[in-house]
Design an enzyme around this catalytic site. Structure first.
Site, mmCIF file in Angstrom:
data_model
loop_
_atom_site.group_PDB
_atom_site.id
_atom_site.type_symbol
_atom_site.label_atom_id
_atom_site.label_comp_id
_atom_site.label_asym_id
_atom_site.label_seq_id
_atom_site.Cartn_x
_atom_site.Cartn_y
_atom_site.Cartn_z
ATOM 1 N N ARG A 1 0.872 -1.184 0.000
ATOM 2 C CA ARG A 1 0.000 0.000 0.000
ATOM 3 C C ARG A 1 0.907 1.232 0.000
ATOM 4 O O ARG A 1 2.072 1.161 0.375
ATOM 5 C CB ARG A 1 -0.914 -0.004 1.222
ATOM 6 C CG ARG A 1 -1.868 -1.208 1.244
ATOM 7 C CD ARG A 1 -2.996 -1.003 2.251
ATOM 8 N NE ARG A 1 -3.780 -2.212 2.423
ATOM 9 C CZ ARG A 1 -4.801 -2.566 1.640
ATOM 10 N NH1 ARG A 1 -5.152 -1.803 0.630
ATOM 11 N NH2 ARG A 1 -5.475 -3.673 1.870
ATOM 12 N N ASP B 1 -13.264 -7.452 -1.576
ATOM 13 C CA ASP B 1 -14.505 -6.881 -1.027
ATOM 14 C C ASP B 1 -15.604 -6.754 -2.080
ATOM 15 O O ASP B 1 -16.756 -6.534 -1.733
ATOM 16 C CB ASP B 1 -14.246 -5.476 -0.459
ATOM 17 C CG ASP B 1 -13.350 -5.482 0.759
ATOM 18 O OD1 ASP B 1 -13.022 -6.572 1.253
ATOM 19 O OD2 ASP B 1 -12.968 -4.384 1.213
ATOM 20 N N MET C 1 -14.374 -9.790 5.870
ATOM 21 C CA MET C 1 -13.858 -8.584 5.234
ATOM 22 C C MET C 1 -14.976 -7.778 4.595
ATOM 23 O O MET C 1 -16.047 -8.300 4.312
ATOM 24 C CB MET C 1 -12.820 -8.966 4.197
ATOM 25 C CG MET C 1 -11.500 -9.259 4.847
ATOM 26 S SD MET C 1 -10.179 -9.221 3.666
ATOM 27 C CE MET C 1 -8.804 -9.077 4.789
ATOM 28 N N GLU D 1 -16.344 -6.104 8.476
ATOM 29 C CA GLU D 1 -15.377 -5.308 9.261
ATOM 30 C C GLU D 1 -15.702 -3.812 9.319
ATOM 31 O O GLU D 1 -15.368 -3.138 10.290
ATOM 32 C CB GLU D 1 -13.961 -5.489 8.697
ATOM 33 C CG GLU D 1 -13.800 -4.975 7.284
ATOM 34 C CD GLU D 1 -12.362 -5.016 6.801
ATOM 35 O OE1 GLU D 1 -12.156 -5.293 5.619
ATOM 36 O OE2 GLU D 1 -11.463 -4.751 7.598
ATOM 37 N N TYR E 1 -7.687 -13.007 7.065
ATOM 38 C CA TYR E 1 -6.664 -13.254 6.038
ATOM 39 C C TYR E 1 -6.803 -14.651 5.434
ATOM 40 O O TYR E 1 -6.283 -14.898 4.344
ATOM 41 C CB TYR E 1 -5.270 -13.010 6.611
ATOM 42 C CG TYR E 1 -5.086 -11.554 6.990
ATOM 43 C CD1 TYR E 1 -5.051 -10.575 6.006
ATOM 44 C CD2 TYR E 1 -5.015 -11.147 8.319
ATOM 45 C CE1 TYR E 1 -4.946 -9.228 6.330
ATOM 46 C CE2 TYR E 1 -4.900 -9.805 8.656
ATOM 47 C CZ TYR E 1 -4.865 -8.853 7.653
ATOM 48 O OH TYR E 1 -4.777 -7.519 7.975
#
Ligand SMILES: Nc1ncnc2c1ncn2[C@@H]1O[C@H](COP(=O)(O)OP(=O)(O)O)[C@@H](O)[C@H]1O
Ligand SMILES: O=P(O)(O)OC[C@H]1O[C@](O)(COP(=O)(O)O)[C@@H](O)[C@@H]1O
Ligand SMILES: [Mg+2]
Length: 478
Positions: free
Chosen positions: A186, A242, A285, A341, A399
């Site tokens: 990221r 997502d 997620m 989440e 994860y």
């Protein structure tokens, strides 16, 4: 983006029964709306005198380039396939068509001059390695490209690491691995440095695999390349576990993740059922959207309550979560709660510092809604049911659901995405995303995909279906 209409006239209602020659049906067909074709950026828009050449697939022994094999500019896919015919005025957004993805008869790259770069950015998602593998094998086998490079560790890798040379032998089993062999990260987006590096390495095709943030970066890269008038094609391949990217039907890896989530829900159900007043709590997620939670809930049928970011909820009082769970425990002796989440982030107490915390890409860092909910549930039970047995088993498979290899369906999807992107770039298109729209593969302007969000529509039938499966409250009255 420019939009051209294939029929600028107002809607017509012919009602003539004017049917295609090859049908014997006598049913009437009413001619109705015009179609607006979404223009796509092309290298010839700003690189003058770019020469086209015949597609080398003509001479590939595995392909039969018979009539109809190549797609043309008039092969399109409708963005929306459901309409309300009673709406009088046609609108470009509702009657939009995209160019279909696939090989073109004429291409704008000499295979021996291609230097392709592939990069993966953002969070992991099942299938990333498959896309890389198929880009490499597709470029190599379909078009004879030999100069193919992997950019290591996301956007920052363009300017901070040496590219890794790739070939079919090296990548042959990558589709069996989770994650991304090229590595990802990221942050680290530096436009000037990235485009300088593209120029320095002589890359003329750039394939960018990533989510919404990555696509916003890709738009900037494409615009800078255009500003510098570089003969470099840029294609985005949307990746998001997502499923939060709009326009496309769904993102690769999403189905695999939902499948994995089922295992966590089943475990939570077993734990809850095997306890007195047992609650199984699963966090899935979904930073801003609840698609994984929603689909896993519908798939499993073991879930009593599904909490997603698109629906605010509250704990105490009439119509609240505690009242509902109390009822469920009385009726069934156990309950399963799935929480995305990003749900409830506005009601979890947080410090001033926590309010500001962002990851390296600028995304807000969320507090653990599962851990918070577990503790709130325990406090509630101890307060309202002192001395009575009660258990909350909290499972966080975060994860585990995204670090696995893609399932068969997603693997196939990844291959089609990669090949679509290659055909598009070879044909000179640039600043586009390849993706499925209503079941067919399309080329969509990068800019549009970077802006399009895909939230759960809580007004539609699917969300009603969740509520009817779970019987959960709608949390509308406090
Ligand atoms: N608005 C933006 N402009 C340029 N680069 C961006 C932008 N948003 C995110 N990025 C970059 O894209 C990459 C991935 O973004 P991130 O949000 O972490 O994941 P994802 O693409 O999966 O949503 C990071 O390197 C980040 O710096
Ligand atoms: O711990 P990480 O790597 O920052 O990832 C967490 C985030 O990544 C995701 O899985 C996917 O996010 P992106 O698609 O934006 O990369 C989110 O669901 C989650 O919030
Ligand atoms: Mg994202």
């Amino acid at each position: 983006m420019a939009i051209s209409s294939t029929d600028a006239n107002a809607p017509t209602f012919s009602g003539t029964g004017d049917l295609a020659d090859n049908t014997t049906s006598t049913a009437k067909i009413i001619s109705f709306e015009p179609t607006y074709l979404q223009d796509l950026p092309h290298l010839t828009d700003y690189v003058p005198d770019l020469q086209s050449r015949p597609n080398p697939l003509d001479h590939n022994p595995y392909f039969h380039t018979v009539d109809g094999f190549y797609l043309t500019g008039s092969d399109v896919i409708l963005r929306h396939i459901t309409f309300d015919l009673s709406e009088t005025f046609p609108s470009p957004s509702r009657h939009l068509a995209y160019h279909r993805a696939g090989p073109r008869k004429d291409i704008y790259f000499e295979s021996s001059n291609v230097r392709a770069a592939i990069v993966t950015c953002g969070g992991l998602c099942p299938g990333m390695n498959t896309v890389i593998r198929e880009l490499v094998t597709g470029l190599w086998d379909l078009y004879g490209v030999r100069e193919i490079f992997g950019i290591v560790a996301g956007y920052r890798g363009f300017f901070s690491m040496e590219p890794r040379r790739l070939n079919p032998k090296l990548v042959h089993d990558w589709h069996k691995k989770g994650g991304t062999v090229l590595e990802t990260s990221r942050g680290g987006f530096d436009l000037e440095k990235i485009v300088d590096a593209i120029e320095k390495h002589g890359f003329n095709q750039v394939y960018i695999i990533g989510g919404d943030g990555t696509m916003r970066g890709a738009v900037k890269i494409y615009n800078e390349i255009k500003r510098r008038k570089l003969n470099v094609g840029v294609a985005g391949i949307p990746k998001t576990v997502d499923n939060d990217i709009g326009i496309i039907d769904r993102s690769f890896g999403f189905q695999t993740a939902v499948e994995m989530a089922q295992q966590a829900i089943s475990a939570a159900h077993v734990e809850a059922e095997s306890a007195v007043n047992g609650i199984g709590l699963v966090k899935l997620m979904g930073r801003n959207v609840g698609h994984i939670a929603l689909h896993a809930t519908l798939g499993s049928r073991d879930v009593d309550c599904c909490l997603i970011p698109e629906v605010d909820f509250y704990l105490e009082g009439k119509g609240g979560l505690f009242e509902f769970l109390n009822q469920r425990l009385k009726e069934n002796g156990h309950a399963v709660v799935v929480v995305a989440e990003g749900a409830g982030q506005d009601i979890i107490p947080r410090t001033e510092a926590q309010k500001e915390e962002r990851d390296e890409s600028g995304n807000l860092v969320f507090l653990d809604v599962g851990a918070w909910l577990k503790s709130e549930l325990k406090n509630w039970w101890d307060r309202d049911h002192p001395g009575e047995l009660f258990t909350v088993k909290y499972i966080d498979p975060t994860y585990m659901i995204r670090a696995v290899p893609a399932n068969a369906t997603d693997n196939l999807y990844c291959s089609l995405l990669a090949h679509s992107a290659i055909h598009g770039i070879m044909a000179g298109y640039t600043g586009f995303v390849a993706g499925p729209v209503n079941g067919n593969y399309a080329y969509i302007p990068l800019e549009d995909v970077a802006q399009a969000k895909n939230a759960v529509n809580t007004k539609d039938h699917k969300w009603s279906w969740v509520r009817s499966v779970t019987n959960q409250p709608d949390f509308v009255s406090c």
